[in-house]
Design an enzyme around this catalytic site. Structure first.
Site, PDB file in Angstrom:
ATOM      1  N   CYS A   1      -3.871   4.397   1.493  1.00 35.60           N
ATOM      2  CA  CYS A   1      -2.693   3.841   2.169  1.00 35.60           C
ATOM      3  C   CYS A   1      -2.465   4.401   3.569  1.00 35.60           C
ATOM      4  O   CYS A   1      -2.732   3.727   4.552  1.00 35.60           O
ATOM      5  CB  CYS A   1      -1.418   3.973   1.327  1.00 35.60           C
TER       6      CYS A   1
ATOM      7  N   HIS B   1      11.144   4.868  -0.324  1.00 37.29           N
ATOM      8  CA  HIS B   1      12.067   3.757  -0.086  1.00 37.29           C
ATOM      9  C   HIS B   1      12.496   3.141  -1.421  1.00 37.29           C
ATOM     10  O   HIS B   1      13.652   2.764  -1.597  1.00 37.29           O
ATOM     11  CB  HIS B   1      11.389   2.643   0.726  1.00 37.29           C
TER      12      HIS B   1
ATOM     13  N   CYS C   1       3.912   8.466  -0.562  1.00 38.96           N
ATOM     14  CA  CYS C   1       4.095   7.646   0.638  1.00 38.96           C
ATOM     15  C   CYS C   1       5.578   7.346   0.874  1.00 38.96           C
ATOM     16  O   CYS C   1       6.364   7.278  -0.077  1.00 38.96           O
ATOM     17  CB  CYS C   1       3.314   6.348   0.455  1.00 38.96           C
TER      18      CYS C   1
ATOM     19  N   SER D   1       6.819   4.597   1.363  1.00 40.67           N
ATOM     20  CA  SER D   1       7.206   3.385   0.629  1.00 40.67           C
ATOM     21  C   SER D   1       7.675   3.731  -0.795  1.00 40.67           C
ATOM     22  O   SER D   1       8.613   3.114  -1.312  1.00 40.67           O
ATOM     23  CB  SER D   1       6.043   2.395   0.559  1.00 40.67           C
TER      24      SER D   1
ATOM     25  N   HIS E   1       0.957   4.547  -5.131  1.00 43.32           N
ATOM     26  CA  HIS E   1      -0.083   3.555  -4.824  1.00 43.32           C
ATOM     27  C   HIS E   1      -1.221   4.144  -4.026  1.00 43.32           C
ATOM     28  O   HIS E   1      -2.223   3.495  -3.830  1.00 43.32           O
ATOM     29  CB  HIS E   1       0.545   2.359  -4.078  1.00 43.32           C
TER      30      HIS E   1
HETATM   31  P1  PAD Z   1       7.450   9.512   6.261  1.00 45.12           P
HETATM   32  O1  PAD Z   1       8.782   9.636   5.647  1.00 45.12           O
HETATM   33  O2  PAD Z   1       6.424  10.553   5.983  1.00 45.12           O
HETATM   34  O3  PAD Z   1       7.585   9.426   7.865  1.00 45.12           O
HETATM   35  C1  PAD Z   1       8.685   8.888   8.525  1.00 45.12           C
HETATM   36  C2  PAD Z   1       8.980   9.743   9.765  1.00 45.12           C
HETATM   37  O4  PAD Z   1      10.027   9.132  10.492  1.00 45.12           O
HETATM   38  C3  PAD Z   1       9.444  11.155   9.440  1.00 45.12           C
HETATM   39  O5  PAD Z   1       8.675  12.097  10.175  1.00 45.12           O
HETATM   40  C4  PAD Z   1      10.915  11.178   9.879  1.00 45.12           C
HETATM   41  O6  PAD Z   1      11.329  12.454  10.365  1.00 45.12           O
HETATM   42  C5  PAD Z   1      10.909  10.145  10.974  1.00 45.12           C
HETATM   43  N1  PAD Z   1      12.205   9.505  11.223  1.00 45.12           N
HETATM   44  C6  PAD Z   1      13.140   9.108  10.327  1.00 45.12           C
HETATM   45  N2  PAD Z   1      14.183   8.534  10.941  1.00 45.12           N
HETATM   46  C7  PAD Z   1      13.907   8.558  12.273  1.00 45.12           C
HETATM   47  C8  PAD Z   1      14.591   8.110  13.440  1.00 45.12           C
HETATM   48  N3  PAD Z   1      15.778   7.496  13.347  1.00 45.12           N
HETATM   49  N4  PAD Z   1      14.015   8.293  14.641  1.00 45.12           N
HETATM   50  C9  PAD Z   1      12.811   8.915  14.755  1.00 45.12           C
HETATM   51  N5  PAD Z   1      12.109   9.372  13.679  1.00 45.12           N
HETATM   52  C10 PAD Z   1      12.662   9.188  12.467  1.00 45.12           C
HETATM   53  O7  PAD Z   1       6.892   8.072   5.841  1.00 45.12           O
HETATM   54  P2  PAD Z   1       5.411   7.439   5.955  1.00 45.12           P
HETATM   55  O8  PAD Z   1       4.759   7.954   7.176  1.00 45.12           O
HETATM   56  O9  PAD Z   1       4.730   7.577   4.646  1.00 45.12           O
HETATM   57  O10 PAD Z   1       5.789   5.887   6.103  1.00 45.12           O
HETATM   58  C11 PAD Z   1       6.407   5.416   7.277  1.00 45.12           C
HETATM   59  C12 PAD Z   1       6.856   3.985   7.125  1.00 45.12           C
HETATM   60  O11 PAD Z   1       5.717   3.141   6.960  1.00 45.12           O
HETATM   61  C13 PAD Z   1       7.736   3.709   5.894  1.00 45.12           C
HETATM   62  O12 PAD Z   1       8.715   2.764   6.244  1.00 45.12           O
HETATM   63  C14 PAD Z   1       6.768   3.117   4.899  1.00 45.12           C
HETATM   64  O13 PAD Z   1       7.429   2.327   3.942  1.00 45.12           O
HETATM   65  C15 PAD Z   1       5.897   2.300   5.823  1.00 45.12           C
HETATM   66  C16 PAD Z   1       4.557   1.941   5.302  1.00 45.12           C
HETATM   67  N6  PAD Z   1       4.046   0.731   5.646  1.00 45.12           N
HETATM   68  C17 PAD Z   1       2.821   0.353   5.228  1.00 45.12           C
HETATM   69  C18 PAD Z   1       2.276  -0.938   5.703  1.00 45.12           C
HETATM   70  O14 PAD Z   1       1.224  -1.351   5.201  1.00 45.12           O
HETATM   71  N7  PAD Z   1       2.926  -1.587   6.637  1.00 45.12           N
HETATM   72  C19 PAD Z   1       2.053   1.191   4.421  1.00 45.12           C
HETATM   73  C20 PAD Z   1       2.569   2.423   4.102  1.00 45.12           C
HETATM   74  C21 PAD Z   1       3.826   2.816   4.526  1.00 45.12           C
HETATM   75 ZN    ZN Z   2       1.891   3.625   1.148  1.00 42.57          ZN
END
Ligand code: PAD
Ligand code: ZN
Ligand code: ZN
Length: 382
Positions: free
Chosen positions: A182, A59, A54, A56, A75
């Site tokens: 997730c 990060h 993920c 996260s 996770h």
């Molecule tokens: P990911 O890295 O697969 O997706 C992120 C996407 O954003 C990628 O396709 C990138 O190309 C794109 N991206 C990056 N920078 C930019 C930009 N400046 N403009 C446009 N696009 C861009 O990650 P993910 O999909 O696994 O997770 C996304 C976010 O969600 C990440 O911050 C993660 O920590 C968060 C998250 N939150 C929860 C929650 O419960 N709120 C759960 C899981 C993940």
């Molecule tokens: Zn996650």
């Protein structure tokens, strides 16, 4: 294949197995032998079968989200219960389960509230990396290892609290359904629970990784007429069309701010906007992309440690709603097995989100695929 060692052989004993250890940030994880203690009262030991990678987790490795190290990350896991501690009643050895970063204790203020899903038993905003009794179940080379959100799935075996584990359909394919721990509920629930996307509406989704793609699936299910996808990675944009995005925007192809482009192409801004990236700039862009009067903006991306979100108060005085949620606002143990059942009944399909499957020992390659934008979700198989 998906069967844990007979629990009678291992129950009550320390298990020595392999895990990926994050010793420090900005470095590859190393796969080493770890000792996994037996579960204490209220805890469950799980043989992990699959785990998604993920944003996260990434990060954390990049130092954007701080947790105590050394730790076992991961996770988004699926596995089989190997043994249970005293008093555990919700799962038994042999059950197929998912690992949940947000528990559901069913007793705290948040769990007792009709809508609350941030169970107070796990502070995902400030993770302490330890079990509720303040101790760890993992050691490596004599050193204590921390867990992540009470889960830790980049290991052959993990120990979790019963309240963070949910039993799923015995027929569920574990190599796929880890996404229900997730990415999928996070994105899908943001659209259908938090924003309550309406039929015929226009949505804009910033970030088309595993989470953003799941938002797209939620918007589509809710009947959105137009779904605008925003990503800086062209490969993501092409894939997003296949799952329901109607218009693709790469901010790098425009001179003006992307929010202005969205407002112009929709007339007065989108009905619903979602941020699934995790940067302050894209959060502000998502906010300004939705209608100033009735738009709803849902922040999902995890922001950099100690960052502040700044915008003109007028942006919300006009009526816009700015909100956010963890895990799609689902009460996790109640709702996630139902989503898995919908997958089994083919009402939901997460398969297109799994672009790569890798053996566990290639975990660092999986992270490279995420960082380079080549994957939507990579799933590690143990
Ligand atoms: P990911 O890295 O697969 O997706 C992120 C996407 O954003 C990628 O396709 C990138 O190309 C794109 N991206 C990056 N920078 C930019 C930009 N400046 N403009 C446009 N696009 C861009 O990650 P993910 O999909 O696994 O997770 C996304 C976010 O969600 C990440 O911050 C993660 O920590 C968060 C998250 N939150 C929860 C929650 O419960 N709120 C759960 C899981 C993940
Ligand atoms: Zn996650
Ligand atoms: Zn609770």
């Amino acid at each position: 294949m998906e069967r844990a060692k007979c629990s009678a052989e291992t129950a009550g004993k320390v298990i020595v197995c392999r895990a990926a250890i994050a010793w420090t940030i900005n470095a590859p994880m190393s796969i080493e032998e770890v000792e996994v203690d037996p579960p204490k009262a209220g805890e469950v030991r799980i043989k992990i079968v699959s785990s998604g990678i993920c944003g996260s987790d990434n990060h954390i490795l990049q130092g954007k989200l701080k947790i105590p190290l050394p730790a076992i990350l991961g996770h988004e896991g699926a596995g089989i219960v190997e043994s249970i501690g005293e008093g555990v009643s919700n799962v038994k050895p042999g059950d197929k389960v998912l690992t949940l970063a947000i528990p559901q204790c069913r007793k705290c203020d948040s769990c007792l509230h009709a809508k609350g899903n941030c169970c107070l038993k796990e502070d995902v905003c400030h993770p302490v990396g330890l079990m509720l009794d303040g101790t760890s179940r993992f050691t490596c080379r004599g050193r204590k290892l921390y867990n992540l959100f009470g889960t830790s799935t980049f290991t052959e075996y993990t120990v979790m609290h019963e309240i963070s584990v949910v039993k799923i359909d015995a027929a569920a394919p574990l190599e796929k359904v880890c996404l229900f721990a997730c990415a999928f509920p996070t994105g899908y629930g943001s659209a259908v629970n938090k924003a309550r996307v309406t039929p015929g509406s226009t949505c804009v989704v910033f970030g088309l990784g595993g989470v953003g793609s799941s938002v797209v699936l939620g918007c589509k299910t809710a009947g959105a007429a137009r779904i605008i996808g925003v990503d800086i990675n062209e490969e993501k944009l092409a894939r997003a069309k296949a799952i329901g995005v109607t218009d693709c925007l790469n901010p790098r192809n425009f001179k003006k701010p992307i929010q202005q482009v969205v407002v112009e192409m929709t007339g007065f801004g989108a009905d619903f906007s979602f941020e699934a990236i995790g940067t302050i700039d894209t959060m502000v862009a998502a906010l300004e992309s939705c209608n100033l009067s009735y738009g709803v903006c849902v922040i999902i991306g995890v922001p950099p440690e100690k960052s502040q979100l700044a915008f003109e108060p007028m942006q919300i005085l006009s009526g816009r709603i700015l909100t956010g949620c963890f895990l799609g606002e689902y009460k996790t143990r109640d709702c996630i097995p139902i989503l898995v059942a919908d997958y089994m009944r083919k009402k939901i399909n997460v398969d297109p989100l799994i672009t790569h499957t890798l053996p566990f020992f290639r975990i660092n390659e999986g992270f490279e695929l995420l960082r380079s934008g080549k994957s939507i979700r990579s799933v590690l198989l143990f």
